[in-house]
Design an enzyme around this catalytic site. Structure first.
Site, PDB file in Angstrom:
ATOM      1  N   LYS A   1       2.543  19.635   1.118  1.00 48.20           N
ATOM      2  CA  LYS A   1       1.962  18.890  -0.001  1.00 48.20           C
ATOM      3  C   LYS A   1       0.766  18.064   0.476  1.00 48.20           C
ATOM      4  O   LYS A   1      -0.301  18.085  -0.139  1.00 48.20           O
ATOM      5  CB  LYS A   1       3.040  17.988  -0.610  1.00 48.20           C
TER       6      LYS A   1
ATOM      7  N   ARG B   1      -5.270  17.430   0.492  1.00 44.73           N
ATOM      8  CA  ARG B   1      -6.500  17.178   1.252  1.00 44.73           C
ATOM      9  C   ARG B   1      -7.421  18.391   1.251  1.00 44.73           C
ATOM     10  O   ARG B   1      -8.648  18.253   1.315  1.00 44.73           O
ATOM     11  CB  ARG B   1      -6.133  16.746   2.675  1.00 44.73           C
TER      12      ARG B   1
ATOM     13  N   GLY C   1       1.473   9.963  -6.245  1.00 42.21           N
ATOM     14  CA  GLY C   1       0.915   8.784  -5.586  1.00 42.21           C
ATOM     15  C   GLY C   1      -0.196   9.161  -4.616  1.00 42.21           C
ATOM     16  O   GLY C   1      -1.204   8.456  -4.502  1.00 42.21           O
TER      17      GLY C   1
ATOM     18  N   ARG D   1       4.090   2.206  -9.472  1.00 37.82           N
ATOM     19  CA  ARG D   1       3.905   2.127  -8.020  1.00 37.82           C
ATOM     20  C   ARG D   1       2.728   1.213  -7.643  1.00 37.82           C
ATOM     21  O   ARG D   1       1.746   1.094  -8.368  1.00 37.82           O
ATOM     22  CB  ARG D   1       3.744   3.536  -7.452  1.00 37.82           C
TER      23      ARG D   1
ATOM     24  N   GLN E   1      -1.348   7.184   3.314  1.00 40.55           N
ATOM     25  CA  GLN E   1      -2.159   7.218   2.090  1.00 40.55           C
ATOM     26  C   GLN E   1      -3.236   6.142   2.135  1.00 40.55           C
ATOM     27  O   GLN E   1      -4.391   6.383   1.775  1.00 40.55           O
ATOM     28  CB  GLN E   1      -1.267   7.032   0.862  1.00 40.55           C
TER      29      GLN E   1
ATOM     30  N   ASP F   1       9.545  10.735   4.229  1.00 46.76           N
ATOM     31  CA  ASP F   1       9.948  11.419   2.997  1.00 46.76           C
ATOM     32  C   ASP F   1      11.311  12.101   3.118  1.00 46.76           C
ATOM     33  O   ASP F   1      11.827  12.628   2.132  1.00 46.76           O
ATOM     34  CB  ASP F   1       8.896  12.468   2.620  1.00 46.76           C
TER      35      ASP F   1
ATOM     36  N   LYS G   1       8.808   4.306  -3.246  1.00 45.71           N
ATOM     37  CA  LYS G   1       8.440   5.734  -3.389  1.00 45.71           C
ATOM     38  C   LYS G   1       8.607   6.137  -4.860  1.00 45.71           C
ATOM     39  O   LYS G   1       8.628   5.282  -5.735  1.00 45.71           O
ATOM     40  CB  LYS G   1       9.319   6.568  -2.453  1.00 45.71           C
TER      41      LYS G   1
ATOM     42  N   ARG H   1      14.309   4.583  -3.237  1.00 42.69           N
ATOM     43  CA  ARG H   1      15.169   5.615  -2.647  1.00 42.69           C
ATOM     44  C   ARG H   1      16.383   5.038  -1.921  1.00 42.69           C
ATOM     45  O   ARG H   1      17.362   5.747  -1.713  1.00 42.69           O
ATOM     46  CB  ARG H   1      14.347   6.505  -1.708  1.00 42.69           C
TER      47      ARG H   1
HETATM   48  C1  S3P Z   1       1.615  10.956   2.152  1.00 41.87           C
HETATM   49  C2  S3P Z   1       1.958   9.784   2.789  1.00 41.87           C
HETATM   50  C3  S3P Z   1       3.261   9.130   2.630  1.00 41.87           C
HETATM   51  C4  S3P Z   1       4.293  10.070   2.017  1.00 41.87           C
HETATM   52  C5  S3P Z   1       3.750  10.833   0.853  1.00 41.87           C
HETATM   53  C6  S3P Z   1       2.556  11.670   1.268  1.00 41.87           C
HETATM   54  C7  S3P Z   1       0.266  11.521   2.349  1.00 41.87           C
HETATM   55  O1  S3P Z   1       3.117   8.026   1.757  1.00 41.87           O
HETATM   56  O2  S3P Z   1       5.434   9.343   1.619  1.00 41.87           O
HETATM   57  O3  S3P Z   1       4.742  11.705   0.327  1.00 41.87           O
HETATM   58  O4  S3P Z   1       0.064  12.695   1.996  1.00 41.87           O
HETATM   59  O5  S3P Z   1      -0.593  10.822   2.892  1.00 41.87           O
HETATM   60  P1  S3P Z   1       2.734   6.553   2.335  1.00 41.87           P
HETATM   61  O6  S3P Z   1       1.357   6.603   2.822  1.00 41.87           O
HETATM   62  O7  S3P Z   1       2.880   5.663   1.128  1.00 41.87           O
HETATM   63  O8  S3P Z   1       3.745   6.252   3.382  1.00 41.87           O
END
Ligand code: S3P
Length: 743
Positions: free
Chosen positions: A329, A334, A402, A430, A477, A623, A650, A654
């Protein structure tokens, strides 16, 4: 026909005009039993005779004056240009308190005619328009079910009283219609664009071609496409003549806009502007697919009214075979972002066709990027360069994702145009200040709802400047968002992370030829370079593989191979944690694909034991905790997790949601502010709530392998955000989970 048992609510309904939609309305009303008496009015004697014989009405009259005596409701179902004459006739009669309504396809002309006819008199008129066409006509085609599950638009006039409106609303609902409200003008604009213009085009196209070929030879070569496109040219010419004249202004406005678009396309053909052509065609195709989905969604929502998406996971089972879970994912998101901002055409393979990654893809399409696919995981992105995005026509809807919202906010802070980012109920809760605050420090102008929640509105035209940011939480993120903003910011942008987090952004930027420096826990970029299109092969998502790693570990007699899984060291915490618990996982056929390490993972059943999870592994398995909690529940002894407060923000909380569900299954699970304590033991069955969180739903599916009774898992539709085809793959591997309805 079965006699209605209902006591009529109203006295007399008069339906004027039985040939068109009026017959169906009259028949449906008669069947509903809401009126004591349904009377039809029609000039044609044969129609009147048939209407009574076919039980469309109780009686039929030739004269309005006779029919309308003591009427409660008068439905005008005459051709739209005849409306003025009929309204004038009615105004000359004494119709008492009768409520008038109509079924005309244009509302402005009817409303004007009614006001003119009733000038100085009380007018109880509720204009209406059922969107339920049928190419059939005549009273013999009357069908009382015609309006079921169809929209009816009511366009109440200011002078209409609430009771009149409520009664007309009630009648349509009694016929099974979905009633909506619009203003008269809005109705006419919308219908001009979605119904009147297409009819005009179909009529003109067929006529234009027919005129060129006197013996109509040209049609011999017309295939299905032509037939589909021109079906509506078979509609009633007189009715459409009336509609175009009645809705003249709105039709002309939409026709002018369309003519401009057609001219632009003509110009693109002249100048051989393939990009423009492809842009129009791909956008149109996507819009058409979206429309198809809305229709399918409507059917789905209808189905959901009787059934919510619940999984039933039956106890027991063991795993075997080889499976390949869908694409990663994080990398899929990206690939769309960098591919769109690159110069040249990027080809992606293994793209995750889940709703989250598709939300990112749609957002870039909305900003003018031509993207083909996904077709079996292949996507072609015609990059527009760092400065080529265009203002979207409306807010960018990012569903449950997110990652889309946080990463996009970095890119959008540096664009010339404003954007608004919205999402579903879960995403709307969120926290976004974690990105908005540092972006503001860089000079971005961002508005959020209360407490930094979405929607986010990002103002365009700002000049960003590079900053150094010490991230307070370990978040890939946030890091990615700032690095992406850094591509546009003056000078250098650097981010320090408190613990290693996934580094796909850094790797992929380098893959696109953009210089990024990573030293220890600091990542830096400078603006001024370009992204060059690339080929990307997305490995299978270790976060999806994690469900099978735990499943294969806890189920008896299991051995399973997960193919082509991304094993980027910033993502492999789940393997480390399971191994610390005694899991038997081996990595085979290790290789590097497009800058990311990949392997086949072999997992065998193992006797797990409880552990204290090292805090350093938390961001590397962030995750995977829902399913790791299931592993802990099956382990011997106690498992303790600390330093994982991020799990509370999340897609759901969770920690709490898993603790609640595990308790239902009889597991001792005690939440703490930043983690959980789980005592391993036996698991029973029961009903658990996933709160729309995909990973919770899949984790409890895996739990069934060791449960002593079925687990009912509620609210599972969001599994499609990250793992399309989960149920099929789970069944193939040996997990006994199904959608409840198909059990
Ligand atoms: C992700 C970063 C993580 C992860 C999310 C995907 C990403 O989140 O939980 O499913 O693709 O950069 P956080 O940056 O909030 O930890």
């Amino acid at each position: 026909m079965v006699e209605s048992q209902k006591v009529p609510m109203f006295g007399r309904l008069v339906v004027v005009g039985l040939g068109l939609i009026g017959g169906s309305f009259a028949k449906g009303m008669k069947e509903s039993g809401l009126f004591h008496e349904v009377v039809g009015v029609d000039r044609d004697r044969e129609t009147r005779r048939l209407a009574v014989e076919l039980e469309v009405v109780d009686s039929a009259e030739a004269e309005l004056a006779v029919a309308c005596q003591n009427a409660d409701v008068i439905q005008l179902a005459v051709p739209i240009l005849a409306m003025e004459r009929v309204l004038a006739e009615l105004a000359a009669l004494d119709i008492g308190q009768a409520v008038l309504t109509d079924v005309g396809s244009a509302k402005g002309s009817v409303a004007r005619a009614a006001r003119k006819a009733f000038a100085g008199k009380a007018l109880r008129f509720v204009p209406g328009h059922p969107i339920a066409g049928s190419e059939k006509s005549g009273v013999t085609a009357a069908n009382g079910q015609l309006f079921k599950r169809h929209k009816v638009i009511l366009t109440p006039l200011d002078e209409a009283d609430a009771e009149a409106l409520a009664n007309i609303d009630l009648l349509w609902r009694a016929l099974g219609a979905d009633v909506e409200y619009m203003t008269v003008d809005h109705h006419d604009e919308v219908l001009a664009a979605t119904s009147h213009l297409p009819h005009l085009l179909a009529f003109t196209l067929v006529d234009s071609l027919a005129q060129r070929s006197e013996n109509l030879e040209i049609f011999r070569y017309a295939a299905g496409g032509f037939r589909d496109f021109t079906r509506i040219a078979g509609s009633d010419p007189v009715m459409w003549h009336d509609i175009f004249l009645a809705n003249r202004e709105a039709v002309l406005r939409t026709l002018d806009t369309f003519r401009d678009d057609l001219d632009a396309l003509r110009q693109a053909v002249i100048t051989q502007d393939g990009h423009q052509l492809l842009g129009v065609f791909t956008r149109a195709r996507v819009a058409r697919e979206h429309f198809g989905k809305i229709l399918a969604r409507r059917a789905y929502v209808d189905a959901m009214q009787t059934k919510d998406l619940t999984y039933i996971a039956n106890p027991g089972g063991s795993l075997s075979g080889r499976v390949r879970v869908p694409g990663d994912k994080s990398i899929s998101h990206r690939s769309i972002m960098l591919g769109s901002l690159a110069d040249g055409t990027t080809e992606v393979e293994g793209f995750l066709e889940g709703e989250d990654a598709l939300a990112t893809l749609q957002a870039f399409r909305d900003m003018g990027v031509v993207i083909k696919g996904p077709t079996n995981g292949r996507v072609t992105i015609h990059g527009v360069g760092l400065h080529g995005l265009k203002a979207p026509a409306g807010p960018l809807y990012l569903g449950n994702s997110g990652t889309s919202m946080r990463l996009l906010s970095g890119i959008l802070s540096a664009q010339a145009f404003d954007t608004t980012l919205t999402g579903d109920a879960s995403l709307s809760k969120r926290p976004m200040n974690r990105v908005a605050d540092p972006l503001r420090e860089m000079g971005a102008v961002i508005e959020t709802a209360e407490q930094g929640r979405p929607p986010m509105t990002i103002r365009g035209g700002q000049k960003l400047k590079g900053i150094h940011y010490d991230m307070p939480m370990a978040s890939a993120q946030v890091k990615s968002c700032l690095l992406l903003a850094g591509l546009y910011a003056e000078g250098e942008t650097s981010v320090t992370e408190p613990a290693p987090t996934r580094d796909h952004t850094e790797r992929m930027l380098q893959g696109f030829g953009y210089p990024v420096t990573v030293e220890g826990n600091v990542a830096r970029v400078r603006s001024g370079s370009r992204l060059t299109a690339n080929r990307i092969e997305v490995p299978a998502d270790i976060s999806s593989a994690a469900f099978f790693l735990v499943a294969g570990s806890i189920a008896e007699n299991s051995e399973l191979v997960l193919e082509h899984v991304g094993i980027n060291p910033t993502r492999t915490g789940v393997i480390d944690i399971l191994r610390l618990m005694g899991g038997d996982i081996t990595l085979e056929n290790q290789r590097e694909v497009g800058g990311e390490p990949v392997a086949d993972l072999r997992v065998r059943s193992a006797t797990l034991k409880g552990i204290e999870i090292p805090e350093a592994l938390v961001p590397l398995a962030i995750d995977e905790f829902p399913v790791l909690f299931v592993a802990a529940s099956c382990a011997q002894g106690r498992t303790v997790l600390r330093g994982a407060e991020e799990l509370r923000v999340k897609e759901s909380d969770r920690i709490q949601v898993m603790a609640d569900g595990l308790k239902v299954l009889g597991v001792s699970a005690t939440p703490t502010p930043d983690g959980i304590v789980i005592e391993g033991g036996s698991m029973g069955g029961g009903e658990v709530e996933s709160h729309g969180d995909h990973r919770i739903a899949m984790a409890f599916s895996v739990a069934s392998l060791r449960a002593s009774a079925p687990i009912r898992i509620r609210d599972c539709a969001n599994v499609a955000t990250s793992f399309p085809g989960f149920l099929e793959l789970a069944a193939k591997a040996g997990i006994r989970v199904k959608e409840e309805a198909s059990v």
